[in-house]
Design a protein around this motif. Structure first.
Motif, mmCIF file in Angstrom:
data_model
loop_
_atom_site.group_PDB
_atom_site.id
_atom_site.type_symbol
_atom_site.label_atom_id
_atom_site.label_comp_id
_atom_site.label_asym_id
_atom_site.label_seq_id
_atom_site.Cartn_x
_atom_site.Cartn_y
_atom_site.Cartn_z
ATOM 1 N N TRP A 146 0.837 -1.214 0.000
ATOM 2 C CA TRP A 146 0.000 0.000 0.000
ATOM 3 C C TRP A 146 0.872 1.265 0.000
ATOM 4 N N ASN A 147 1.852 1.295 0.909
ATOM 5 C CA ASN A 147 2.702 2.483 1.049
ATOM 6 C C ASN A 147 3.390 2.836 -0.260
ATOM 7 N N HIS A 148 3.925 1.821 -0.943
ATOM 8 C CA HIS A 148 4.665 2.110 -2.171
ATOM 9 C C HIS A 148 3.746 2.544 -3.297
ATOM 10 N N THR A 149 2.594 1.900 -3.447
ATOM 11 C CA THR A 149 1.648 2.331 -4.475
ATOM 12 C C THR A 149 1.254 3.786 -4.224
ATOM 13 N N PHE A 150 1.028 4.118 -2.954
ATOM 14 C CA PHE A 150 0.673 5.489 -2.580
ATOM 15 C C PHE A 150 1.821 6.453 -2.889
ATOM 16 N N PHE A 151 3.030 6.049 -2.513
ATOM 17 C CA PHE A 151 4.215 6.903 -2.716
ATOM 18 C C PHE A 151 4.417 7.226 -4.197
ATOM 19 N N TRP A 152 4.267 6.243 -5.092
ATOM 20 C CA TRP A 152 4.454 6.525 -6.532
ATOM 21 C C TRP A 152 3.493 7.622 -6.968
ATOM 22 N N ASN A 153 2.285 7.582 -6.427
ATOM 23 C CA ASN A 153 1.282 8.573 -6.833
ATOM 24 C C ASN A 153 1.513 9.944 -6.210
ATOM 25 N N CYS A 154 2.332 10.001 -5.181
ATOM 26 C CA CYS A 154 2.659 11.283 -4.534
ATOM 27 C C CYS A 154 3.693 12.063 -5.331
ATOM 28 N N MET A 155 4.204 11.460 -6.419
ATOM 29 C CA MET A 155 5.217 12.125 -7.241
ATOM 30 C C MET A 155 4.741 12.197 -8.688
ATOM 31 N N LYS A 156 5.316 13.131 -9.443
ATOM 32 C CA LYS A 156 5.055 13.212 -10.885
ATOM 33 C C LYS A 156 6.239 13.924 -11.534
ATOM 34 N N PRO A 157 6.425 13.721 -12.848
ATOM 35 C CA PRO A 157 7.469 14.470 -13.534
ATOM 36 C C PRO A 157 7.141 15.964 -13.450
#
Ligand code: FE2
Length: 210
Positions: A77-88
């Motif tokens: 859960w944490n990692h899926t969430f973390f990826w979405n907390c960033m963007k180019p």
């Protein structure tokens, strides 16, 4: 009904130079994948088979004998969430209700960044820094290892993974530099704002008070 490794929301090299393709390849392809694989093994023959990921995490958190399952499921859960907390080309400033609430809670965006960076740097060992909605107020917090704040009833808006595997290839021991790069160049404020919108009606109450 096995859990699956979600795709990254952007290409592996999309966050360069602030997070290298090499870091993302290992972090997503090895670490995140390993949490998925271990969860799928550990969940077998437990009452959690067939439950949602959130249900597994919240249920396993309550019983010591499921600590391993909790850790691995929470890390999915944490990692899926973390990826979405960033963007180019992330970073910049939040807008709308979120911007107002950050000013209200921290004084300014810079003061929020300072509090978030301090929480991340002060987290001894491995864990996460978070921006959460807690009882209708924004707060910065940090947790140890795999623990997600939602198991304590807090609504999670944003996180930065401060396990060494998140930054060591790019920043070595300079965790503070990594967190500042996350806040200045990677953070996806639109995602955090959407999380806040989904946290209605708590946010509606705050709007009326503002
Ligand atoms: Fe991680």
């Amino acid at each position: 009904m096995a859990f699956e490794l979600p795709l990254l929301p952007y290409p592996e090299d999309a966050l360069e130079p602030h997070m290298s393709a090499n870091t993302l390849r290992f972090h997503h392809g090895k670490h995140h994948k390993s949490y998925v694989d271990k969860t799928n093994t550990l969940i077998q023959d437990t009452p959690f088979e067939g439950k949602s990921l959130e249900e597994v995490i919240e249920g396993a958190a309550r019983e010591d004998r499921y600590t391993k399952l909790f850790n691995n499921a929470a890390q999915i859960w944490n990692h899926t969430f973390f990826w979405n907390c960033m963007k180019p080309d992330g970073g910049g400033e939040p807008t709308g209700t979120l911007a107002g609430m950050i000013r209200q809670a921290f004084g300014s965006l810079d003061e929020f960044k300072e509090a978030f960076t301090t929480a991340a740097k002060d987290r001894f060992g491995s864990g996460y820094a978070w921006l959460v909605l807690d009882g209708g107020e924004l707060r910065v917090t940090s947790t140890l290892n795999a623990e997600p704040p939602f198991i304590h009833g807090q609504t999670v808006l944003l996180t930065c993974d401060v396990w060494e595997h998140a930054y060591y290839l790019d920043y070595q021991n300079r965790r503070g530099d990594f967190v500042r790069a996350f806040l200045d160049h990677l953070v996806n404020w639109e995602f955090a704002a959407r999380r806040l919108e989904e946290a209605e009606p708590a946010v509606e109450d705050l709007r009326k008070r503002a």
